[in-house]
Design an enzyme around this catalytic site. Structure first.
Site, mmCIF file in Angstrom:
data_model
loop_
_atom_site.group_PDB
_atom_site.id
_atom_site.type_symbol
_atom_site.label_atom_id
_atom_site.label_comp_id
_atom_site.label_asym_id
_atom_site.label_seq_id
_atom_site.Cartn_x
_atom_site.Cartn_y
_atom_site.Cartn_z
ATOM 1 N N SER B 242 30.524 65.051 28.882
ATOM 2 C CA SER B 242 31.358 64.687 30.025
ATOM 3 C C SER B 242 30.541 64.271 31.234
ATOM 4 C CB SER B 242 32.211 65.898 30.402
ATOM 5 O OG SER B 242 31.337 66.982 30.737
ATOM 6 N N SER B 257 26.209 73.171 28.094
ATOM 7 C CA SER B 257 25.053 72.787 27.285
ATOM 8 C C SER B 257 25.022 71.269 27.238
ATOM 9 C CB SER B 257 25.222 73.352 25.872
ATOM 10 O OG SER B 257 24.224 72.853 25.006
ATOM 11 N N TYR B 515 30.665 71.454 15.895
ATOM 12 C CA TYR B 515 31.946 70.928 16.375
ATOM 13 C C TYR B 515 32.846 70.656 15.178
ATOM 14 C CZ TYR B 515 31.481 69.619 21.336
ATOM 15 O OH TYR B 515 31.393 69.619 22.701
#
Lengths: 604, 604
Positions: B242, B257, B515
């Protein structure tokens, strides 16, 4: 063929090593640093002699050291006039607390509790000059009333529960090597004090060889941990100067740093999880992870908590494969400034050697003076080397400094690091001074504290203290702190000249850790230990003024507590104090009124 | 000649960069992820088209993606039948608090306060599927009543003081990219809620170029920080997915992170100091150090505090010289297991590339399907490469996986790392797939969240969630979580087949961050967002069962709060809760009753 199933085995793949033999602490001296087999003393020939065989200087005579030290201090040291120790001092009687005792006797084995005076004394201090001077030449106004050695976590839980019930004060004890006076008992503590010696909780509970983690009981001593992991090809890599005696729990409590932190990290980088017996119950987690984001983490509060939040019983730590290659190295620079500039340059590499340390000129001379005189005098090679360094290469023996290094990793990693180090050293006039000097420099670290006791035997008070400082302030800090020590020495009308030295022991991208060493001859000085403490306080003031921290890794303890309001806002101090209150309302861990003005180190 | 005086200059050597231009947030869309110039949509030809020029796919048609996705979901997507957004939803009216308003109006400039409905709405959510689905197809029961943009720390202090006086609830706001529902306002919060948007506090207050530190206001956005440091040859190196929108303060609050943590560290490794406005006053220090041991550090409590302890106003961060060399790389492996084994092998190096990520087969195909079709069809070279990989090299297109890498450092460091990486890759059948694929893989990270919105426009609910897990459990975790998602998909009678994928995004010595991506077609599904949340919860249960953490870096927020008692002991939970109570007795930061059973994400 790769066995992929190792990535699915989880806890089933864990190894449970056999329990270690019961630890032997009788090898350690109660009134001096370290092992009883290692004694430094002035022999009949007026030379320093070292017994035993543990260290580079063990089993040798060191004829150069005394004259050199006399030169530094501008004072003659008379071997015929030692400063005799009066150890043991009078030891305060043990306050009894039969109800508490009855409760814990149900849980602890008979040999797990002691009220022996000397045992209680040993658990009432660490290893600052003030503490050692006190037990040799003064006394301690208060020591623990009882020493307990738990062997299981349940023992600790039961002890803490009983302490709450019976209003007993609890002080955890690791290796007893504290240099912050954290172990000193407050003299006005009216509750019975129990010292909880954790060193019988020294098992490695499991090793996950795939994830390279181990769960280790908090009382395990550094040297034992290294030995126990070695057969599995693994290491924690945490090597503080006190590794022979200090414990995992102590490292957490003091927020320790090891000499090889560049490769293995500081204690907070190594510890992944811990179990803590608090006054409210067990601080614990259900599983351990490489890194996570799960809200505020109370475990982080244990780093630097110095026993005031609870007792760490075990921790899960990160392991690293034993290095394929371990290599030492050393460099000479023309002066301290060039040495610092080299280390700064090095700090910009992605990886630098496991350990890099820079000695100032006095420390370099100190190391040279500690060399045993070889039979038949110095070799031709060493004479030639010295002549070349001081001759054509233009090194000035009163300015030159040395840097020692330890490289660890795969052959390729070590090769690449060496290339990088020596390439960068050239820019600052660095001269390769060989592997042997590097190895010796590293190993000598373990001898420094023994020398403190030798000094005290001969009317010299010596101590080190450390700080951390950003690169942009390092030279100003080093020279101004030395200057301040010179002024303080004068101001206190101390005999001779001060022994003054510093070294850079750790580098970071943003700055360094610096150790200072200060010593003076105290024959004829009234309350020398108190004078030392006053001067150390002044030096600390100067450190703070020069942008240094209150401590890089020794911690605050009682020694530096008075400076806390200078470095933390009241909100920060209250935050910690209130956290303590809520976690331990009756303050069984530590003073009831921690926030009160601390007892000065120099008023026993 | 070395200028040694730089090591003594301290604060005098600091650079104060010019203030940045006022941030423009009007470029960001209120109802979708990211910049307004970047829109992914199904065009008249039934192809996905991307507007703008920011990303590798910008300005292109992506003809392969829709058919591929339809195959994955076993469901036709009808370009003529979009799922129309009903944004903006009805927005709850603002509760007024005239006394509070009057107080802060004395301090804030007129354009620093807003009660505009859409502005309040935007400050009442982050970017989970649940939140975005709610603003497009449902509503939010509660949003902030006022939004304030401080430009100075004094504004924040005054606002917090006023909030205490007038019983107002305060929620700090960074980039609004939270994926933990931390920004959702509790629906039963009866106090007025003020959202404190920190993004006008975006200055770099100073840079110490020698110590490589900068003091940066907490509202500075990642991309802006990188741009502002670049002229000085420095970088923070923190690059979360982001980075274009998220802020320094947000990173601290979520315990963030970055993709290049191998070289630069995670946020806790980068932040050296911070200033925090708490309800009790200013949490601050007098100076900053590379590392220290000065007792329990309340600043560490801010990592992962998610706005519940106070407002971070600035932080001192560690900087690194911009890398001499930046190079990408990629590898193909025959299957996921070999890819994982390679990454495990790599984790034993002293240094591995700044970023190393492994996509599973579905994600590899996903990336390939997102490639624009080159004019005139694929080049001969790329056809040949494909033929060789699938032919003589024996890669199976339904099993092969890809690993992308970013190398950063000096030329020598990058060379040495590349050598190490490709040498180790060979052991696991790794095939070098070129720099361009590596670069594209890294850059595509920034597009993923845009695709979530494209999906939702076409009746597909998609979301990612992450965890961290020790190496010894990584393969079991990946396959069991996928299996659980398949079962849940069936159990909920969802149409077609689930889109299921995972990637390893971070490696550590002890484990990895993984993820997961899950999507399903929701046309005809009742309460699809709630169904998604239920399935995500089930997946999280499975993650915990398989030894995964509650979150690697997204944080807990309200989304994962119900799981906290499963991972922390009651003592640990109480510790945090009591700390909150003492630091902020009237709980202006967050719910009055945080310990109560949290609101489920799926009951708006």
């Amino acid at each position: 063929m790769t066995d992929f199933s190792v990535f699915s085995r989880g806890a089933e793949g864990r190894i449970v090593p056999p329990p270690p033999p019961a630890p032997r602490f009788e090898d350690e001296l109660p009134d001096r640093w370290g092992y009883g087999d290692t004694r430094l003393f002035l022999n009949d020939r007026g030379n320093i002699e070292v017994t035993g065989n543990r260290y580079p200087i063990s089993g040798h005579e060191l004829p150069d050291f005394l004259p050199w030290m006399e030169g530094q201090l501008s004072h003659r040291i008379d071997p015929q006039d030692p400063c005799l120790s009066h150890y043991p001092p009078s030891i305060p009687g043990a306050r009894s607390c039969p109800a508490f005792m009855a409760d814990i006797q149900k849980v602890f084995p008979a040999d797990g509790l002691s009220t022996d005076a000397k045992v209680r004394l040993r658990h009432g201090h660490g290893h600052t000059q003030y503490e050692i001077y006190s037990i040799k030449h003064g006394s301690l106004p208060r020591v623990p009333d009882l020493v307990a050695w738990p062997t299981e976590e349940e023992h600790v839980v039961a002890l803490v529960e009983a302490a709450k019930r019976h209003d007993v004060c609890v002080i955890p004890f690791g290796g007893g090597t504290s240099v912050s006076q954290a172990l000193l008992c407050p003299k006005d503590e009216s509750r019975p004090i129990v010292s909880v010696d954790m060193r019988r909780m020294n098992r490695i509970l499991w090793i996950d060889p795939v994830s390279r983690m181990a769960c280790i009981q908090a009382g395990a001593v550094g040297g034992h941990i290294a030995k126990a992991l070695q057969p599995y090809g693994l290491t924690m890599g945490h090597e503080p100067d006190s590794i022979e005696f200090s414990t995992l729990g102590g490292w957490i409590a003091t927020h320790a740093s090891g000499m090889k932190k560049n490769r293995y990290g500081n204690i907070e980088d190594i510890v992944l999880d811990m179990r803590v017996v608090t006054a409210n119950g067990m601080l614990e987690r259900t599983s351990v992870h490489p890194r996570e984001s799960v809200g505020c983490d109370p475990r982080l509060f244990m780093f630097g908590s110095e026993g005031s939040m609870g007792i760490v019983t075990s921790a899960v730590v990160k392991l690293t494969k034993l290095p394929e290659v371990q290599k030492y190295g050393s460099l000479l620079f023309h002066d301290f400034d060039n040495g610092v500039a080299f280390m700064y340059d090095l700090s910009q590499c992605a990886v630098y050697p496991a350990s890099v340390r820079l000695m100032d000129n006095v420390q370099f001379q100190f190391g040279a003076a500690l060399k045993p005189r070889p039979a038949g005098g110095p070799s031709l090679k060493s004479k030639l080397e010295k002549a070349i360094v001081l001759g054509p290469l233009g090194f000035d023996k009163d300015k030159m400094v040395a840097c020692t290094m330890v490289f660890e990793g795969t052959a390729e990693e070590v090769r690449s690091q060496e290339a990088e180090v020596y390439r960068r050293a050239k820019k600052y006039g660095g001269f390769k001074a060989g592997e042997e000097n590097g190895r010796r420099g590293y190993m000598m670290t373990y001898c420094i504290a023994y020398i403190r006791d030798l000094a005290m035997d001969n009317y010299i008070l010596a101590e080190s203290f450390e700080t951390s400082v950003p690169w942009s302030q390092v030279l100003a800090l080093c020279s101004n702190v030395k200057q301040r020590l010179r002024e303080e020495h004068k101001k206190h009308n101390l005999p001779g000249t001060p022994f003054l030295s510093c070294r850079v022991t750790q580098i970071y991208e943003t700055g360094v850790c610096v150790y200072f060493y200060y010593a003076f001859h105290f024959k004829g000085v009234e309350n020398p230990s108190q004078v030392y403490s006053e001067i150390e306080d002044a030096a600390r003031e100067e450190v703070l003024k020069q942008g240094g921290s209150l401590s890089h890794h020794h911690g605050v303890g009682k020694l530096r507590q008075r400076f806390l309001p200078e470095v933390k806002s009241q909100v920060a101090l209250d935050f910690v104090e209130r956290t303590r209150e809520t976690l331990d309302p009756s303050r069984i861990f530590g003073c009831r009124n921690q926030a009160a003005v601390p007892e000065p180190a120099h008023s026993p």
